[in-house]
Design an enzyme around this catalytic site. Structure first.
Site, PDB file in Angstrom:
ATOM      1  N   SER A 130      39.943  40.283  45.764  1.00 48.19           N
ATOM      2  CA  SER A 130      40.827  39.156  45.431  1.00 48.19           C
ATOM      3  C   SER A 130      40.889  38.108  46.550  1.00 48.19           C
ATOM      4  O   SER A 130      41.073  38.427  47.726  1.00 48.19           O
ATOM      5  CB  SER A 130      42.242  39.664  45.148  1.00 48.19           C
ATOM      6  OG  SER A 130      43.093  38.561  44.931  1.00 48.19           O
ATOM      7  N   LEU A 131      40.763  36.851  46.130  1.00 43.66           N
ATOM      8  CA  LEU A 131      40.872  35.722  47.070  1.00 43.66           C
ATOM      9  C   LEU A 131      42.306  35.187  47.116  1.00 43.66           C
ATOM     10  O   LEU A 131      42.602  34.273  47.886  1.00 43.66           O
ATOM     11  CB  LEU A 131      39.926  34.594  46.637  1.00 43.66           C
ATOM     12  CG  LEU A 131      38.424  34.904  46.709  1.00 43.66           C
ATOM     13  CD1 LEU A 131      37.622  33.798  46.026  1.00 43.66           C
ATOM     14  CD2 LEU A 131      37.974  35.048  48.166  1.00 43.66           C
ATOM     15  N   THR A 134      46.454  40.877  38.080  1.00 44.43           N
ATOM     16  CA  THR A 134      45.100  40.684  37.568  1.00 44.43           C
ATOM     17  C   THR A 134      44.658  41.944  36.840  1.00 44.43           C
ATOM     18  O   THR A 134      45.475  42.835  36.564  1.00 44.43           O
ATOM     19  CB  THR A 134      44.152  40.224  38.706  1.00 44.43           C
ATOM     20  OG1 THR A 134      42.897  39.887  38.134  1.00 44.43           O
ATOM     21  CG2 THR A 134      43.976  41.254  39.796  1.00 44.43           C
ATOM     22  N   LYS A 170      47.348  42.741  33.149  1.00 42.26           N
ATOM     23  CA  LYS A 170      47.985  41.522  32.630  1.00 42.26           C
ATOM     24  C   LYS A 170      48.768  41.765  31.336  1.00 42.26           C
ATOM     25  O   LYS A 170      49.829  41.182  31.133  1.00 42.26           O
ATOM     26  CB  LYS A 170      46.930  40.441  32.385  1.00 42.26           C
ATOM     27  CG  LYS A 170      46.336  39.839  33.656  1.00 42.26           C
ATOM     28  CD  LYS A 170      45.378  38.727  33.297  1.00 42.26           C
ATOM     29  CE  LYS A 170      44.795  38.081  34.528  1.00 42.26           C
ATOM     30  NZ  LYS A 170      43.971  36.910  34.209  1.00 42.26           N
ATOM     31  N   MET A 230      33.932  30.245  33.318  1.00 39.20           N
ATOM     32  CA  MET A 230      35.142  30.733  34.003  1.00 39.20           C
ATOM     33  C   MET A 230      34.806  31.689  35.144  1.00 39.20           C
ATOM     34  O   MET A 230      35.666  32.012  35.958  1.00 39.20           O
ATOM     35  CB  MET A 230      36.056  31.439  33.006  1.00 39.20           C
ATOM     36  CG  MET A 230      36.744  30.496  32.056  1.00 39.20           C
ATOM     37  SD  MET A 230      38.088  31.381  31.270  1.00 39.20           S
ATOM     38  CE  MET A 230      38.380  30.340  29.880  1.00 39.20           C
ATOM     39  N   ASP A 232      46.740  30.848  33.771  1.00 39.05           N
ATOM     40  CA  ASP A 232      45.282  30.708  33.689  1.00 39.05           C
ATOM     41  C   ASP A 232      44.882  29.444  32.925  1.00 39.05           C
ATOM     42  O   ASP A 232      43.984  28.709  33.330  1.00 39.05           O
ATOM     43  CB  ASP A 232      44.661  31.929  32.991  1.00 39.05           C
ATOM     44  CG  ASP A 232      44.701  33.164  33.872  1.00 39.05           C
ATOM     45  OD1 ASP A 232      44.690  33.007  35.109  1.00 39.05           O
ATOM     46  OD2 ASP A 232      44.752  34.286  33.325  1.00 39.05           O
ATOM     47  N   THR A 281      31.865  38.950  18.228  1.00 39.62           N
ATOM     48  CA  THR A 281      32.643  39.639  17.190  1.00 39.62           C
ATOM     49  C   THR A 281      33.581  38.610  16.564  1.00 39.62           C
ATOM     50  O   THR A 281      34.607  38.235  17.154  1.00 39.62           O
ATOM     51  CB  THR A 281      33.464  40.795  17.818  1.00 39.62           C
ATOM     52  OG1 THR A 281      32.598  41.566  18.650  1.00 39.62           O
ATOM     53  CG2 THR A 281      34.091  41.676  16.760  1.00 39.62           C
ATOM     54  N   TYR A 337      32.715  32.786  38.638  1.00 32.86           N
ATOM     55  CA  TYR A 337      32.160  32.111  39.807  1.00 32.86           C
ATOM     56  C   TYR A 337      31.427  33.128  40.673  1.00 32.86           C
ATOM     57  O   TYR A 337      31.711  34.326  40.609  1.00 32.86           O
ATOM     58  CB  TYR A 337      33.243  31.384  40.622  1.00 32.86           C
ATOM     59  CG  TYR A 337      34.352  32.308  41.044  1.00 32.86           C
ATOM     60  CD1 TYR A 337      35.485  32.454  40.257  1.00 32.86           C
ATOM     61  CD2 TYR A 337      34.260  33.061  42.216  1.00 32.86           C
ATOM     62  CE1 TYR A 337      36.492  33.323  40.614  1.00 32.86           C
ATOM     63  CE2 TYR A 337      35.273  33.930  42.581  1.00 32.86           C
ATOM     64  CZ  TYR A 337      36.382  34.058  41.779  1.00 32.86           C
ATOM     65  OH  TYR A 337      37.374  34.933  42.125  1.00 32.86           O
TER      66      TYR A 337
HETATM   67  P1  ATR Z   1      38.155  39.206  29.435  1.00 34.97           P
HETATM   68  O1  ATR Z   1      39.551  39.663  29.632  1.00 34.97           O
HETATM   69  O2  ATR Z   1      37.419  38.900  30.727  1.00 34.97           O
HETATM   70  O3  ATR Z   1      38.035  38.083  28.457  1.00 34.97           O
HETATM   71  P2  ATR Z   1      37.360  41.104  27.434  1.00 34.97           P
HETATM   72  O4  ATR Z   1      38.717  41.012  26.846  1.00 34.97           O
HETATM   73  O5  ATR Z   1      36.691  42.414  27.549  1.00 34.97           O
HETATM   74  O6  ATR Z   1      37.348  40.479  28.885  1.00 34.97           O
HETATM   75  O7  ATR Z   1      36.410  40.094  26.599  1.00 34.97           O
HETATM   76  C1  ATR Z   1      35.101  39.871  26.940  1.00 34.97           C
HETATM   77  C2  ATR Z   1      34.542  38.770  26.027  1.00 34.97           C
HETATM   78  O8  ATR Z   1      33.183  38.511  26.389  1.00 34.97           O
HETATM   79  C3  ATR Z   1      34.522  39.146  24.556  1.00 34.97           C
HETATM   80  O9  ATR Z   1      34.700  37.971  23.787  1.00 34.97           O
HETATM   81  C4  ATR Z   1      33.100  39.693  24.392  1.00 34.97           C
HETATM   82  O10 ATR Z   1      32.607  39.632  23.075  1.00 34.97           O
HETATM   83  P3  ATR Z   1      33.007  40.767  21.987  1.00 34.97           P
HETATM   84  O11 ATR Z   1      34.401  40.456  21.574  1.00 34.97           O
HETATM   85  O12 ATR Z   1      32.029  40.586  20.895  1.00 34.97           O
HETATM   86  O13 ATR Z   1      32.872  42.074  22.702  1.00 34.97           O
HETATM   87  C5  ATR Z   1      32.344  38.728  25.248  1.00 34.97           C
HETATM   88  N1  ATR Z   1      31.058  39.221  25.753  1.00 34.97           N
HETATM   89  C6  ATR Z   1      30.842  40.156  26.691  1.00 34.97           C
HETATM   90  N2  ATR Z   1      29.515  40.302  26.919  1.00 34.97           N
HETATM   91  C7  ATR Z   1      28.874  39.437  26.098  1.00 34.97           C
HETATM   92  C8  ATR Z   1      27.506  39.101  25.859  1.00 34.97           C
HETATM   93  N3  ATR Z   1      26.529  39.692  26.531  1.00 34.97           N
HETATM   94  N4  ATR Z   1      27.229  38.137  24.959  1.00 34.97           N
HETATM   95  C9  ATR Z   1      28.221  37.525  24.277  1.00 34.97           C
HETATM   96  N5  ATR Z   1      29.540  37.794  24.457  1.00 34.97           N
HETATM   97  C10 ATR Z   1      29.869  38.735  25.352  1.00 34.97           C
END
Ligand code: ATR
Length: 272
Positions: free
Chosen positions: A14-15, A61, A65, A212, A102, A152, A214
């Site tokens: 964490s920064l 974080t 959350k 989002m 955020d 999805t 970095y």
């Molecule tokens: P966060 O809290 O960082 O958003 P998360 O709730 O696990 O993490 O959600 C990750 C998101 O990245 C989801 O929208 C996921 O798509 P799915 O809902 O279909 O799982 C998306 N995601 C992760 N890897 C991906 C990939 N390789 N290509 C496209 N979408 C991806």
């Protein structure tokens, strides 16, 4: 000394302590800001210990959350829509107040990076926790349409339906509009060094392609957007700084300057 902290697991990366220390110095506020590695099943206990030790406010974080939101007595609209909070404090009666900064962090950084959001057509890639937190602030910034595309589809549809706004639409790959003013990648694909499925033409009229995530170099999404017509590609470091600034203001009432902090972190990650 006023005590603040960030809770997460893991938390070593964490920064936030660096950012808040710089804010405090520039605003002439004396505070201590620490990292707390809470056990996966021990967030509530760790939080209680923090308040009992005189803690005044904290950031939260991954993966806490949603739990932070659930524990709160009162939430701001962004936290309510995201069902997740990244900033907590207690009022004079000991009630737990939860905020999600955020989205305002993203909007502030998009504005700072030259994206004009009023009347803009936005494509948001991904429908996870990161996406949920930014929908309401983007709507408040006056965007014309907010299309959400996710691997999805049902998750994108759920966010659109929860937003209760006709401007938010879940789209399929086939129904993606040809062009957008701003394309935001909220998927975790960049963390795996991959690109979410997205047709190249969405970048044709794109002013800002925003990831989002970095890191020490541009993400695959940023490179892809640049190769296909985006004018500016921006990583999420500025959003990190801006969400912290919004939390700092909630706690202290002070509005810290952010430019130098982002610049410092950018130099830091070049050398790391
Ligand atoms: P966060 O809290 O960082 O958003 P998360 O709730 O696990 O993490 O959600 C990750 C998101 O990245 C989801 O929208 C996921 O798509 P799915 O809902 O279909 O799982 C998306 N995601 C992760 N890897 C991906 C990939 N390789 N290509 C496209 N979408 C991806």
């Amino acid at each position: 000394m006023k005590k603040y902290a960030v809770f997460g697991n893991p938390i070593a990366q964490s920064l936030s302590p660096t950012i808040h220390s710089m804010f405090a110095k520039s605003c002439g506020v004396e505070l201590e800001y620490t990292k707390v590695l809470a056990p996966i099943d021990g967030f509530e206990r760790a939080l209680t210990d923090f308040w009992n030790a005189g803690g005044l406010g904290c950031n939260v974080t991954l993966p806490f959350k949603e739990q932070a939101y659930a524990l709160a007595d009162e939430c701001n609209p962004a936290a309510r829509l995201a069902k997740a909070a990244n900033t907590l404090m207690r009022d004079e009666n000991g009630r737990l107040l939860a905020f999600n900064t955020d989205g305002i962090g993203l909007v502030t950084d998009l504005n700072a990076k030259g994206a004009s959001l009023q009347g803009a057509n936005i494509l948001l890639l991904g429908a996870g926790g990161a996406a949920k937190g930014v929908v309401q602030p983007l709507l408040e910034a006056g965007v014309n349409t907010l299309h959400i595309f996710n691997r999805t589809l049902s998750k994108a549809q759920e966010i659109a339906s929860n937003s209760e706004s006709a401007r938010v639409v879940a789209v399929t790959l086939e129904s993606l509009a040809a062009t957008y003013d701003v394309v935001i990648n909220s998927t975790s694909a960049s963390l795996q060094g991959t690109l979410p499925d997205v047709p190249a033409q969405v970048f044709q009229n794109c002013t800002v392609a925003y990831d989002m995530v970095y890191g020490s170099k541009p993400t695959v999404f940023m490179e892809y957007a640049k190769d296909h017509g985006a004018v500016h590609e921006v990583d999420g470091l500025g959003m990190l700084v801006q969400q912290a600034a919004a939390a700092f203001t909630i706690w202290t009432g002070e509005k810290p300057l952010t430019h130098d902090v982002e610049q410092y972190l950018r130099e830091l990650k070049q050398t790391s």
